[in-house]
Design a protein around this motif. Structure first.
Motif, short mmCIF file in Angstrom:
data_model
loop_
_atom_site.label_atom_id
_atom_site.label_comp_id
_atom_site.label_asym_id
_atom_site.label_seq_id
_atom_site.Cartn_x
_atom_site.Cartn_y
_atom_site.Cartn_z
N ASN A 111 -5.39 44.20 39.19
CA ASN A 111 -4.00 43.86 38.86
C ASN A 111 -3.84 43.74 37.36
OD1 ASN A 111 -3.05 43.78 41.51
ND2 ASN A 111 -3.77 41.68 41.77
N THR A 138 1.93 55.04 39.23
CA THR A 138 3.19 55.00 40.00
C THR A 138 2.94 55.23 41.48
OG1 THR A 138 3.63 57.32 39.54
CG2 THR A 138 4.62 55.71 38.07
N ASN A 141 1.85 52.03 43.06
CA ASN A 141 2.82 50.94 42.96
C ASN A 141 4.19 51.44 43.37
OD1 ASN A 141 1.33 48.63 41.47
ND2 ASN A 141 0.78 50.48 40.34
N PRO A 142 4.55 51.30 44.64
CA PRO A 142 5.87 51.77 45.08
C PRO A 142 7.03 51.02 44.41
CG PRO A 142 4.52 51.04 46.95
CD PRO A 142 3.75 50.78 45.72
N SER A 143 6.76 49.85 43.83
CA SER A 143 7.84 49.11 43.17
C SER A 143 8.28 49.78 41.88
CB SER A 143 7.39 47.68 42.88
OG SER A 143 6.30 47.69 41.97
N ILE A 144 7.46 50.68 41.33
CA ILE A 144 7.84 51.40 40.11
C ILE A 144 8.59 52.65 40.55
CG2 ILE A 144 7.03 52.54 38.02
CD1 ILE A 144 4.55 50.80 38.13
N THR A 145 9.91 52.59 40.46
CA THR A 145 10.75 53.72 40.88
C THR A 145 10.93 54.72 39.76
OG1 THR A 145 12.73 52.49 40.29
CG2 THR A 145 11.97 52.32 42.58
N ASN A 149 11.32 51.73 34.28
CA ASN A 149 11.67 50.48 34.95
C ASN A 149 10.58 49.43 34.89
OD1 ASN A 149 14.15 51.43 35.59
ND2 ASN A 149 13.72 51.83 37.73
N GLN A 154 5.81 41.88 34.99
CA GLN A 154 5.65 42.51 36.30
C GLN A 154 4.15 42.73 36.56
OE1 GLN A 154 7.55 46.33 36.45
NE2 GLN A 154 7.13 46.64 38.62
N ILE A 156 1.28 44.82 38.38
CA ILE A 156 1.07 46.13 39.00
C ILE A 156 -0.41 46.34 39.28
CG2 ILE A 156 3.09 47.18 37.90
CD1 ILE A 156 1.16 48.57 35.94
#
Length: 168
Positions: A111, A138, A141-145, A149, A154, A156
């Motif tokens: 992390n 990316t 990490n699906p949270s990074i669209t 962003n 954050q 990751i």
């Protein structure tokens, strides 16, 4: 002809001398003041002065706001320039960058908390030695669209590369 005065101490009227015969008060100062010419009290037009002060206040606010903007812009430009210089320095310090993109084996990772100035390219360059491997981060990490962003603070996952994993 001398003006007749009223004594301010004992209120005796029609005093023609400089001393009150009733209470011995000296009235010479009052007599001198009464002999001064009477000036008319003209209402002064101070609207122009108030208008001038308001205009100067407005100009001061504008100048202060603009100088605050310039200071903030200069600080932003200086910090942006320092970040770009650091990024260029990091890119030039990288040795033996492979032309092929590393492959992800899915064997763990670690992390990482995003800090000011971080970008996916710089993170891939730091951890993989290849800035073009940012897509691996990316994918993990699906949270990074979008690469734009990233938010400071954050958390990751930086996945391990296939070459870094031991084969059992």
């Amino acid at each position: 002809m001398t003006e007749k005065l009223i004594c301010p101490v004992c209120d005796r009227t029609e005093i023609e001398t400089n001393i009150c015969p009733n209470c011995d008060t000296d009235l010479s100062t009052i007599r001198m003041l009464k002999q001064l010419p009477i000036l008319e009290n003209k209402p002064s037009n101070k609207k122009w002065l108030i208008s001038l002060l308001l205009i100067l206040l407005f100009i001061g606010i504008l100048v202060g706001s603009y100088s605050g903007y310039l200071i903030a812009k200069n600080n932003y430009d200086a910090s942006l320039e320092a970040l770009q210089k650091q990024a260029n320095q990091d890119v030039t310090n990288v040795d033996n960058v492979e032309e092929t993109k590393p492959k992800l084996n899915g064997c763990g990772g670690f992390n990482y908390r995003i800090k000011s100035g971080d970008s996916l390219y710089m993170l891939a360059l730091r951890f993989y030695g290849d800035g073009s491997a940012w897509h691996l981060i990316t994918e993990a990490n699906p949270s990074i669209t979008s690469p734009q962003n990233l938010e400071i603070g954050q958390l990751i996952l930086i996945p391990n590369l296939q070459e870094s994993c031991k084969q059992f």
